[in-house]
Enzyme design. Sequence first.
Site, PDB file in Angstrom:
ATOM      1  N   ASP A  35      -6.514  -1.950 -50.572  1.00 31.23           N
ATOM      2  CA  ASP A  35      -7.090  -2.870 -51.478  1.00 31.23           C
ATOM      3  C   ASP A  35      -8.097  -3.869 -50.506  1.00 31.23           C
ATOM      4  O   ASP A  35      -7.557  -4.578 -49.751  1.00 31.23           O
ATOM      5  CB  ASP A  35      -6.266  -3.882 -52.184  1.00 31.23           C
ATOM      6  CG  ASP A  35      -6.536  -4.857 -53.295  1.00 31.23           C
ATOM      7  OD1 ASP A  35      -7.959  -4.888 -53.349  1.00 31.23           O
ATOM      8  OD2 ASP A  35      -5.680  -4.959 -54.043  1.00 31.23           O
TER       9      ASP A  35
ATOM     10  N   GLU B  74      -8.991  -4.652 -61.907  1.00 32.72           N
ATOM     11  CA  GLU B  74      -8.042  -5.631 -62.303  1.00 32.72           C
ATOM     12  C   GLU B  74      -8.329  -6.713 -62.781  1.00 32.72           C
ATOM     13  O   GLU B  74      -7.478  -7.507 -63.537  1.00 32.72           O
ATOM     14  CB  GLU B  74      -7.045  -5.704 -61.102  1.00 32.72           C
ATOM     15  CG  GLU B  74      -7.523  -6.486 -59.801  1.00 32.72           C
ATOM     16  CD  GLU B  74      -6.530  -6.574 -58.673  1.00 32.72           C
ATOM     17  OE1 GLU B  74      -5.921  -5.556 -58.285  1.00 32.72           O
ATOM     18  OE2 GLU B  74      -6.608  -7.520 -58.198  1.00 32.72           O
TER      19      GLU B  74
ATOM     20  N   ARG C 269       0.395   1.838 -50.746  1.00 27.69           N
ATOM     21  CA  ARG C 269      -0.618   1.035 -50.409  1.00 27.69           C
ATOM     22  C   ARG C 269      -0.460   0.087 -49.149  1.00 27.69           C
ATOM     23  O   ARG C 269       0.543  -0.281 -49.169  1.00 27.69           O
ATOM     24  CB  ARG C 269      -0.835  -0.125 -51.576  1.00 27.69           C
ATOM     25  CG  ARG C 269      -2.255  -1.166 -51.403  1.00 27.69           C
ATOM     26  CD  ARG C 269      -2.410  -2.092 -52.421  1.00 27.69           C
ATOM     27  NE  ARG C 269      -1.936  -3.503 -51.903  1.00 27.69           N
ATOM     28  CZ  ARG C 269      -2.072  -4.689 -52.373  1.00 27.69           C
ATOM     29  NH1 ARG C 269      -3.009  -4.905 -53.314  1.00 27.69           N
ATOM     30  NH2 ARG C 269      -1.683  -5.712 -51.447  1.00 27.69           N
TER      31      ARG C 269
ATOM     32  N   GLU D 276      -9.862  -0.274 -53.040  1.00 29.73           N
ATOM     33  CA  GLU D 276      -9.771  -0.928 -54.490  1.00 29.73           C
ATOM     34  C   GLU D 276     -10.703  -2.211 -54.085  1.00 29.73           C
ATOM     35  O   GLU D 276     -10.751  -2.734 -53.208  1.00 29.73           O
ATOM     36  CB  GLU D 276      -8.430  -1.143 -54.526  1.00 29.73           C
ATOM     37  CG  GLU D 276      -8.288  -2.188 -55.812  1.00 29.73           C
ATOM     38  CD  GLU D 276      -6.816  -2.506 -55.871  1.00 29.73           C
ATOM     39  OE1 GLU D 276      -5.842  -1.903 -55.359  1.00 29.73           O
ATOM     40  OE2 GLU D 276      -6.555  -3.561 -56.658  1.00 29.73           O
TER      41      GLU D 276
ATOM     42  N   HIS E 200      -9.986  -6.299 -51.935  1.00 33.07           N
ATOM     43  CA  HIS E 200      -9.968  -7.561 -52.649  1.00 33.07           C
ATOM     44  C   HIS E 200     -10.987  -8.201 -52.380  1.00 33.07           C
ATOM     45  O   HIS E 200     -11.196  -9.343 -52.239  1.00 33.07           O
ATOM     46  CB  HIS E 200      -8.691  -8.341 -51.870  1.00 33.07           C
ATOM     47  CG  HIS E 200      -7.777  -8.844 -53.020  1.00 33.07           C
ATOM     48  ND1 HIS E 200      -7.643 -10.344 -53.335  1.00 33.07           N
ATOM     49  CD2 HIS E 200      -6.896  -8.519 -53.965  1.00 33.07           C
ATOM     50  CE1 HIS E 200      -6.835 -10.627 -54.196  1.00 33.07           C
ATOM     51  NE2 HIS E 200      -6.486  -9.475 -54.590  1.00 33.07           N
TER      52      HIS E 200
ATOM     53  N   TYR F 212      -5.039 -11.188 -46.790  1.00 32.25           N
ATOM     54  CA  TYR F 212      -4.578 -10.842 -48.261  1.00 32.25           C
ATOM     55  C   TYR F 212      -3.907  -9.625 -47.923  1.00 32.25           C
ATOM     56  O   TYR F 212      -3.846  -8.493 -47.245  1.00 32.25           O
ATOM     57  CB  TYR F 212      -5.978 -10.251 -49.094  1.00 32.25           C
ATOM     58  CG  TYR F 212      -5.372  -9.630 -50.265  1.00 32.25           C
ATOM     59  CD1 TYR F 212      -4.957 -10.395 -51.232  1.00 32.25           C
ATOM     60  CD2 TYR F 212      -5.191  -8.101 -50.097  1.00 32.25           C
ATOM     61  CE1 TYR F 212      -4.168  -9.628 -52.308  1.00 32.25           C
ATOM     62  CE2 TYR F 212      -4.637  -7.395 -51.286  1.00 32.25           C
ATOM     63  CZ  TYR F 212      -3.934  -8.188 -52.426  1.00 32.25           C
ATOM     64  OH  TYR F 212      -3.414  -7.615 -53.285  1.00 32.25           O
TER      65      TYR F 212
ATOM     66  N   GLU G 155       0.097   1.241 -60.446  1.00 28.52           N
ATOM     67  CA  GLU G 155       0.557   0.038 -59.127  1.00 28.52           C
ATOM     68  C   GLU G 155       2.003  -0.078 -59.771  1.00 28.52           C
ATOM     69  O   GLU G 155       2.378  -0.660 -60.689  1.00 28.52           O
ATOM     70  CB  GLU G 155      -0.292  -0.955 -59.083  1.00 28.52           C
ATOM     71  CG  GLU G 155      -0.021  -2.000 -58.112  1.00 28.52           C
ATOM     72  CD  GLU G 155      -1.131  -3.288 -57.963  1.00 28.52           C
ATOM     73  OE1 GLU G 155      -1.742  -3.431 -59.053  1.00 28.52           O
ATOM     74  OE2 GLU G 155      -1.104  -3.684 -56.840  1.00 28.52           O
TER      75      GLU G 155
ATOM     76  N   TRP H   2     -11.387 -14.807 -52.275  1.00 26.41           N
ATOM     77  CA  TRP H   2      -9.966 -14.492 -51.924  1.00 26.41           C
ATOM     78  C   TRP H   2      -9.634 -13.244 -52.119  1.00 26.41           C
ATOM     79  O   TRP H   2      -9.964 -12.477 -53.224  1.00 26.41           O
ATOM     80  CB  TRP H   2      -8.965 -15.477 -52.530  1.00 26.41           C
ATOM     81  CG  TRP H   2      -7.699 -15.276 -52.064  1.00 26.41           C
ATOM     82  CD1 TRP H   2      -6.974 -15.261 -50.808  1.00 26.41           C
ATOM     83  CD2 TRP H   2      -6.910 -14.260 -52.826  1.00 26.41           C
ATOM     84  NE1 TRP H   2      -5.852 -14.651 -50.856  1.00 26.41           N
ATOM     85  CE2 TRP H   2      -5.443 -14.219 -52.161  1.00 26.41           C
ATOM     86  CE3 TRP H   2      -6.856 -14.031 -54.163  1.00 26.41           C
ATOM     87  CZ2 TRP H   2      -4.350 -13.565 -52.547  1.00 26.41           C
ATOM     88  CZ3 TRP H   2      -5.506 -13.572 -54.779  1.00 26.41           C
ATOM     89  CH2 TRP H   2      -4.396 -13.323 -54.068  1.00 26.41           C
TER      90      TRP H   2
ATOM     91  N   ARG I   1      -9.085   0.022 -63.130  1.00 28.12           N
ATOM     92  CA  ARG I   1      -7.645  -0.768 -62.931  1.00 28.12           C
ATOM     93  C   ARG I   1      -7.088  -1.398 -64.012  1.00 28.12           C
ATOM     94  O   ARG I   1      -6.292  -2.348 -63.740  1.00 28.12           O
ATOM     95  CB  ARG I   1      -8.057  -1.582 -61.566  1.00 28.12           C
ATOM     96  CG  ARG I   1      -8.061  -0.849 -60.267  1.00 28.12           C
ATOM     97  CD  ARG I   1      -7.163  -0.319 -59.556  1.00 28.12           C
ATOM     98  NE  ARG I   1      -6.283  -1.477 -59.263  1.00 28.12           N
ATOM     99  CZ  ARG I   1      -5.152  -1.775 -59.351  1.00 28.12           C
ATOM    100  NH1 ARG I   1      -4.193  -0.898 -59.552  1.00 28.12           N
ATOM    101  NH2 ARG I   1      -4.580  -2.835 -58.767  1.00 28.12           N
TER     102      ARG I   1
HETATM  103  O1  EZ4 Z   1      -4.045 -10.098 -55.813  1.00 28.03           O
HETATM  104  O2  EZ4 Z   1      -2.630  -9.776 -58.984  1.00 28.03           O
HETATM  105  O3  EZ4 Z   1      -3.794  -4.836 -56.512  1.00 28.03           O
HETATM  106  N1  EZ4 Z   1      -3.265  -5.897 -56.753  1.00 28.03           N
HETATM  107  C1  EZ4 Z   1      -3.683  -7.110 -56.312  1.00 28.03           C
HETATM  108  C2  EZ4 Z   1      -2.966  -8.357 -56.875  1.00 28.03           C
HETATM  109  C3  EZ4 Z   1      -3.536  -9.537 -57.166  1.00 28.03           C
HETATM  110  C4  EZ4 Z   1      -2.693 -10.418 -58.000  1.00 28.03           C
HETATM  111  C5  EZ4 Z   1      -3.575 -11.716 -58.343  1.00 28.03           C
HETATM  112  O4  EZ4 Z   1      -2.908 -12.386 -59.122  1.00 28.03           O
HETATM  113  O5  EZ4 Z   1      -4.661  -7.042 -55.914  1.00 28.03           O
HETATM  114  O6  EZ4 Z   1      -1.963  -8.465 -55.767  1.00 28.03           O
HETATM  115 CO    CO Z   2      -6.086  -5.497 -56.229  1.00 22.54          CO
END
Ligand code: EZ4
Ligand code: CO
Length: 402
Positions: A210, A262, A147, A236, A212, A159, A339, A402, A283
């Site tokens: 990711d 996730e 990643r 992701e 996020h 991030y 992961e 975030w 996930r």
């Molecule tokens: O930001 O688990 O794909 N992994 C992620 C993680 C999340 C954390 C948050 O606690 O997005 O790094």
């Molecule tokens: Co993630």
Amino acid sequence: MRITSARVIVTCPGRNFVTLKIETDGGVYGIGDATLNGREMAVVAYLQDHVVPALIGKDARRIEDMWQFLYRGAYWRRGPVTMRAIAAVDMALWDIKAKVARMPLYDLLGGASRERVLVYGHANGGDIDETVEAVGRYIDMGYKAIRAQTGIPGVKLAYGVGRGDLHYEPADAALPTETSWNTPAYLDHAPKLFDALRDRYGFGPHLLHDVHHRLTPIEAARLGKSLEPHRMFWIEDATPAENQEAFRLIRQHTVTPLAVGEIFNTIWDARDLIQNQLIDYIRMTVVGAGGITHLRRIADFAAMYQVRTGCHGATDLSPVTMGAALHFDLWAPNFGIQEYMRHSDETDAVFPHAYWFEDGHLHPGDAHGHGVDIDEELAAKHPYRPASLPVARLEDGTMWNW
Ligand code: EZ4
Ligand code: CO
């Protein structure tokens, strides 16, 4: 086989973990993870005040009944706190059952479907050059899937970008750190990272990214299109998924594979995404989705729609979850990838484990149970430290994801 005690252990070997240890009258014990990053003590209270008293004297063999008791019995169902508490009990009971059966957990689940588990590591850097170098280090360590996240010009603390080298730990302060976000800058910059990576390393390594939850559906669609030439393994959390329909719009525009889940807790969070084939990878992992018992149901449901698993494996999931997830991964017929953000040596010392890394893959090991233990004496030397995840704002101050 009766449960004689259940204890919640909070420890902070570099970061916080919540662990449940269940003991039985036969002398066999099991371990479960209940860590909820940034909200740990809510799960501690849920377990200690509301779950542990009801466990004492119960038959440790009746995993399914226990799951239903805790899920239906709470009346309120679902949610990250409840489902982590259930997951911890479930993991510990599967650990006990497999130890009693004298089998590695994957054998009890139906046996290995593969020899080893493909994992992806996290490479990141402050800018594109640094990230390209970081990816190279993962390739040198044997990783087949990586990643990649990078700093973005004009974005404060983007991030996924660590302050150290190979470790990235987002819950970095007692109160939330303020970070910033700029979507146009990101949409311009991200494809340049993958241009540079494909230029340098070719199409051999699998690349993942990711988002996020930072984009709207149409922005995510644009990112997916712009990354088509790079043949990503996945992007992701391209957009928040409370509205599962949002992914239809992304899907209509791009063939870049999509991964999500996730932060999901149950199959209901993903039902529309899966049955409408709006995603490619789900996930959820053992601790987040109610343990082995529920995750297995999710995997079977996903298999009917050719959706594969891609278990969350950040460092806030303890080695206990990593161990349990690897047994699940070795078994799951529709496994995709796992992961793997490596834990620090300090964490590994508190959680001795049977799993091992080689050549870009993990193996859960053949110890009976899930193969992960807790050194309680060492754990006690690392008291809890409050830690929060960061927040993100747009340039005008608007709160963002975030
Ligand atoms: O930001 O688990 O794909 N992994 C992620 C993680 C999340 C954390 C948050 O606690 O997005 O790094
Ligand atoms: Co993630």
